[in-house]
Design a protein around this motif. Structure first.
Motif, PDB file in Angstrom:
ATOM      1  N   VAL A 136      37.087  35.030  44.619  1.00 15.56           N
ATOM      2  CA  VAL A 136      36.840  36.394  44.155  1.00 15.56           C
ATOM      3  C   VAL A 136      35.465  36.814  44.638  1.00 15.56           C
ATOM      4  CG1 VAL A 136      36.616  37.905  42.155  1.00 15.56           C
ATOM      5  CG2 VAL A 136      38.280  36.040  42.131  1.00 15.56           C
ATOM      6  N   ILE A 137      35.380  37.970  45.267  1.00 14.61           N
ATOM      7  CA  ILE A 137      34.108  38.461  45.801  1.00 14.61           C
ATOM      8  C   ILE A 137      33.450  39.367  44.765  1.00 14.61           C
ATOM      9  CG2 ILE A 137      33.008  39.815  47.629  1.00 14.61           C
ATOM     10  CD1 ILE A 137      35.280  38.946  49.460  1.00 14.61           C
ATOM     11  N   GLY A 138      32.361  38.899  44.196  1.00 14.31           N
ATOM     12  CA  GLY A 138      31.654  39.685  43.206  1.00 14.31           C
ATOM     13  C   GLY A 138      32.360  39.696  41.859  1.00 14.31           C
ATOM     14  N   ASP A 139      32.049  40.700  41.060  1.00 14.83           N
ATOM     15  CA  ASP A 139      32.654  40.885  39.740  1.00 14.83           C
ATOM     16  C   ASP A 139      34.120  41.269  39.904  1.00 14.83           C
ATOM     17  OD1 ASP A 139      33.447  41.688  37.225  1.00 14.83           O
ATOM     18  OD2 ASP A 139      31.751  43.021  36.876  1.00 14.83           O
ATOM     19  N   PRO A 140      35.051  40.571  39.234  1.00 19.68           N
ATOM     20  CA  PRO A 140      36.468  40.905  39.384  1.00 19.68           C
ATOM     21  C   PRO A 140      36.823  42.326  38.965  1.00 19.68           C
ATOM     22  CG  PRO A 140      36.213  38.774  38.312  1.00 19.68           C
ATOM     23  CD  PRO A 140      34.842  39.386  38.386  1.00 19.68           C
ATOM     24  N   ALA A 141      35.963  42.962  38.208  1.00 16.24           N
ATOM     25  CA  ALA A 141      36.218  44.344  37.798  1.00 16.24           C
ATOM     26  C   ALA A 141      35.227  45.322  38.428  1.00 16.24           C
ATOM     27  CB  ALA A 141      36.147  44.470  36.274  1.00 16.24           C
ATOM     28  N   GLY A 142      34.356  44.837  39.307  1.00 15.80           N
ATOM     29  CA  GLY A 142      33.303  45.690  39.854  1.00 15.80           C
ATOM     30  C   GLY A 142      33.302  45.802  41.357  1.00 15.80           C
ATOM     31  N   LEU A 190      48.317  37.693  42.087  1.00 11.92           N
ATOM     32  CA  LEU A 190      48.340  39.037  42.676  1.00 11.92           C
ATOM     33  C   LEU A 190      49.766  39.453  43.014  1.00 11.92           C
ATOM     34  CD1 LEU A 190      45.309  38.385  42.912  1.00 11.92           C
ATOM     35  CD2 LEU A 190      45.324  39.441  45.180  1.00 11.92           C
ATOM     36  N   ASN A 191      50.082  40.721  42.705  1.00 12.88           N
ATOM     37  CA  ASN A 191      51.359  41.326  43.075  1.00 12.88           C
ATOM     38  C   ASN A 191      51.115  42.765  43.517  1.00 12.88           C
ATOM     39  OD1 ASN A 191      53.856  39.530  42.326  1.00 12.88           O
ATOM     40  ND2 ASN A 191      52.378  39.254  40.642  1.00 12.88           N
ATOM     41  N   LYS A 214      53.398  38.671  46.544  1.00 14.89           N
ATOM     42  CA  LYS A 214      54.338  38.330  45.474  1.00 14.89           C
ATOM     43  C   LYS A 214      53.906  37.022  44.830  1.00 14.89           C
ATOM     44  CE  LYS A 214      59.260  37.831  44.418  1.00 14.89           C
ATOM     45  NZ  LYS A 214      60.639  37.836  44.963  1.00 14.89           N
ATOM     46  N   ASP A 215      53.299  37.172  43.673  1.00 17.60           N
ATOM     47  CA  ASP A 215      52.804  36.019  42.913  1.00 17.60           C
ATOM     48  C   ASP A 215      51.883  35.144  43.765  1.00 17.60           C
ATOM     49  OD1 ASP A 215      54.277  36.790  40.657  1.00 17.60           O
ATOM     50  OD2 ASP A 215      56.038  35.648  41.282  1.00 17.60           O
ATOM     51  N   VAL A 216      50.939  35.796  44.426  1.00 20.82           N
ATOM     52  CA  VAL A 216      49.972  35.072  45.251  1.00 20.82           C
ATOM     53  C   VAL A 216      48.831  34.588  44.353  1.00 20.82           C
ATOM     54  CG1 VAL A 216      48.348  35.224  47.168  1.00 20.82           C
ATOM     55  CG2 VAL A 216      50.539  36.426  47.291  1.00 20.82           C
ATOM     56  N   ARG A 217      48.598  33.307  44.357  1.00 19.46           N
ATOM     57  CA  ARG A 217      47.546  32.746  43.509  1.00 19.46           C
ATOM     58  C   ARG A 217      46.214  32.718  44.257  1.00 19.46           C
ATOM     59  NH1 ARG A 217      46.487  30.153  38.975  1.00 19.46           N
ATOM     60  NH2 ARG A 217      44.806  28.619  38.955  1.00 19.46           N
ATOM     61  N   VAL A 218      45.165  33.131  43.574  1.00 18.75           N
ATOM     62  CA  VAL A 218      43.816  33.147  44.129  1.00 18.75           C
ATOM     63  C   VAL A 218      42.891  32.400  43.175  1.00 18.75           C
ATOM     64  CG1 VAL A 218      41.931  34.574  44.975  1.00 18.75           C
ATOM     65  CG2 VAL A 218      44.278  35.404  45.135  1.00 18.75           C
ATOM     66  N   GLU A 231      48.247  44.597  41.331  1.00 21.10           N
ATOM     67  CA  GLU A 231      47.770  43.992  40.096  1.00 21.10           C
ATOM     68  C   GLU A 231      47.241  42.583  40.318  1.00 21.10           C
ATOM     69  OE1 GLU A 231      50.981  44.061  37.328  1.00 21.10           O
ATOM     70  OE2 GLU A 231      50.603  46.141  36.723  1.00 21.10           O
ATOM     71  N   ALA A 232      46.202  42.262  39.586  1.00 22.25           N
ATOM     72  CA  ALA A 232      45.667  40.898  39.533  1.00 22.25           C
ATOM     73  C   ALA A 232      45.606  40.490  38.064  1.00 22.25           C
ATOM     74  CB  ALA A 232      44.295  40.830  40.166  1.00 22.25           C
ATOM     75  N   LYS A 233      46.355  39.465  37.708  1.00 22.68           N
ATOM     76  CA  LYS A 233      46.384  38.999  36.319  1.00 22.68           C
ATOM     77  C   LYS A 233      45.798  37.607  36.225  1.00 22.68           C
ATOM     78  CE  LYS A 233      50.400  41.740  34.920  1.00 22.68           C
ATOM     79  NZ  LYS A 233      51.764  41.715  34.320  1.00 22.68           N
ATOM     80  N   ARG A 234      45.073  37.382  35.141  1.00 20.24           N
ATOM     81  CA  ARG A 234      44.466  36.082  34.903  1.00 20.24           C
ATOM     82  C   ARG A 234      45.531  34.998  34.780  1.00 20.24           C
ATOM     83  NH1 ARG A 234      39.075  34.470  35.450  1.00 20.24           N
ATOM     84  NH2 ARG A 234      37.687  36.153  34.754  1.00 20.24           N
ATOM     85  N   ASP A 235      45.230  33.847  35.358  1.00 21.74           N
ATOM     86  CA  ASP A 235      46.111  32.706  35.236  1.00 21.74           C
ATOM     87  C   ASP A 235      45.236  31.450  35.224  1.00 21.74           C
ATOM     88  OD1 ASP A 235      48.781  31.433  35.248  1.00 21.74           O
ATOM     89  OD2 ASP A 235      48.096  30.648  37.184  1.00 21.74           O
TER      90      ASP A 235
END
Length: 382
Positions: free
Chosen positions: A222-228, A150-151, A213-217, A140-144
């Motif tokens: 982010v390479i390209g579209d975060p959903a693409g 990332l987890n 484990k709770d890795v911040r990026v 999972e990647a959640k907005r912060d």
């Protein structure tokens, strides 16, 4: 379709094969494995000096503007020597993701370091439930704020134990088997919350399981579209399969040549065993499999630039089917014709057979790609 090499491609082929002949015997390889990195850092520098690491990248980023055919030439030579260095994960996989998905600013920052041999990459895409489906992602990647958290876990990350940078897939939206909603995230190997468990693979390479484990990026990584990210992954996977097919052909060629030499020198019942007709038939079968694989590997390399995505997928899937089947046929014949000596660690055939078996499973085995071919044909008829 023209399968003849250009003058520049022939020069590349000759230079890489000469380097392998001079520096990469089986004894050399065994020595490289014992080094701290699990490969030869001096050889990695030699690849940079020859321009091999810069080969597929655009000239404006320090590359040479080569294509899939040039990669095929290098990978075939590497396959013949069972090269340990992380060319495939760094240049083919991660490099492909950067070429097809990164922004101009990211390319300008990241690609020159690869081309000059200053860094190495790994690509974490496999998970325990994924099998061969690139879209099966549960990490999972959640907005912060402006970044992401990332987890998750990634398994069998080639060169993941030593890579300085790691690109991972993570789901930003949708369900675990949806193609949409997958992002590609660039991580520093020493990022807080990232841990690695390293181990050797069956063929002597190095890999790692990676826990996030709770890795911040940051958003800039982010390479390209975060959903693409999935379309980028599939494009790079096609190029990677073509490269793997070429690597397998290089290994097949060595297996066939070593076996033929053995048949010409080994004596039984007062005769060279190569004089027995039934063994001659087996040797011819090996040659047929080798040439069929070579043709399909060349076809895959020529088709990865095809604008029609369906035709690209058909070509690479068909090539992977042929490679997987030939790996078994050539491997079985080589071992059987050598007798018990082929299964010892001191003899080369066993090393080659283990490696081509691994190549069959990377990015989908023969059965998986045969199923994909059937699905593509069914789709085209609708």
């Amino acid at each position: 379709m023209n399968f003849d090499l250009t003058e520049e491609q022939r020069l590349l082929k000759n230079s890489v094969e000469r380097l392998m002949l001079d520096k990469y015997s089986l004894a050399d390889r065994s020595g490289y494995q014992t080094q701290g990195a699990g490969y030869s850092e001096s050889m990695w520098s030699s690849y940079a000096e020859l321009g091999l690491l810069a080969l597929p990248f655009p000239e404006e980023y320090g590359g040479f503007g080569g294509g899939a055919v040039e990669t095929m030439i290098v990978m075939e030579a590497f396959g013949g020597s069972l090269v340990l260095e992380p060319y495939f994960p760094t240049v083919v996989l991660a490099g492909g993701l950067l070429r097809h998905g990164a922004s101009d600013a990211q390319k300008a920052e990241l690609i020159p370091a690869i081309a000059q041999g200053e860094t190495s990459y790994a690509f974490g895409y496999l998970e325990s439930q994924s099998r061969y489906d690139l879209f099966n992602v549960e990490t999972e990647a959640k907005r912060d704020g402006n970044g992401w958290i990332l987890n998750g876990m990634k398994g069998l990350v080639l060169h993941g134990d030593r890579a300085r940078k790691i690109i991972v897939t993570a789901r930003t939206a949708g369900g675990p088997r949806q193609e949409d909603g997958i992002g590609l995230f660039l991580l520093d190997a020493n990022a807080e919350g990232l841990s690695r468990r390293s181990y050797p693979t069956h063929s002597g390479l190095r890999a790692a399981d990676i826990t996030l484990k709770d890795v911040r990026v940051d958003a800039t990584n982010v390479i390209g579209d975060p959903a693409g990210g999935y379309p980028i992954m599939t494009r790079v996977a096609g190029e990677a399969i073509a490269a793997l097919c070429a690597e397998a052909v290089g290994a097949f060629g060595k297996m066939q040549a070593i076996t033929l030499d053995y048949l010409k020198t080994r004596e039984q019942f007062g005769k060279k065993i190569g004089s027995f007709q039934v063994l001659q038939h087996r040797a011819v079968d090996m040659l047929v499999e080798l040439e069929q694989s070579r043709s399909m590997a060349m076809y895959a390399a020529m088709m990865v630039g095809e604008s029609d995505a369906t035709e690209r997928k058909r070509a690479t899937a068909a090539a992977k089917v042929q490679i997987g089947r030939s790996a078994k046929a050539i491997g079985h014949a080589a071992i059987q014709l050598h007798g018990g000596i082929a299964m010892t660690m001191d003899y080369s055939i066993g090393h080659y057979f283990r490696h081509v078996t691994m190549l069959d499973t990377l990015l989908g085995d023969a059965d998986y790609h045969l199923m994909r071919l059937a699905e593509l044909r069914a789709t085209s008829r609708q």
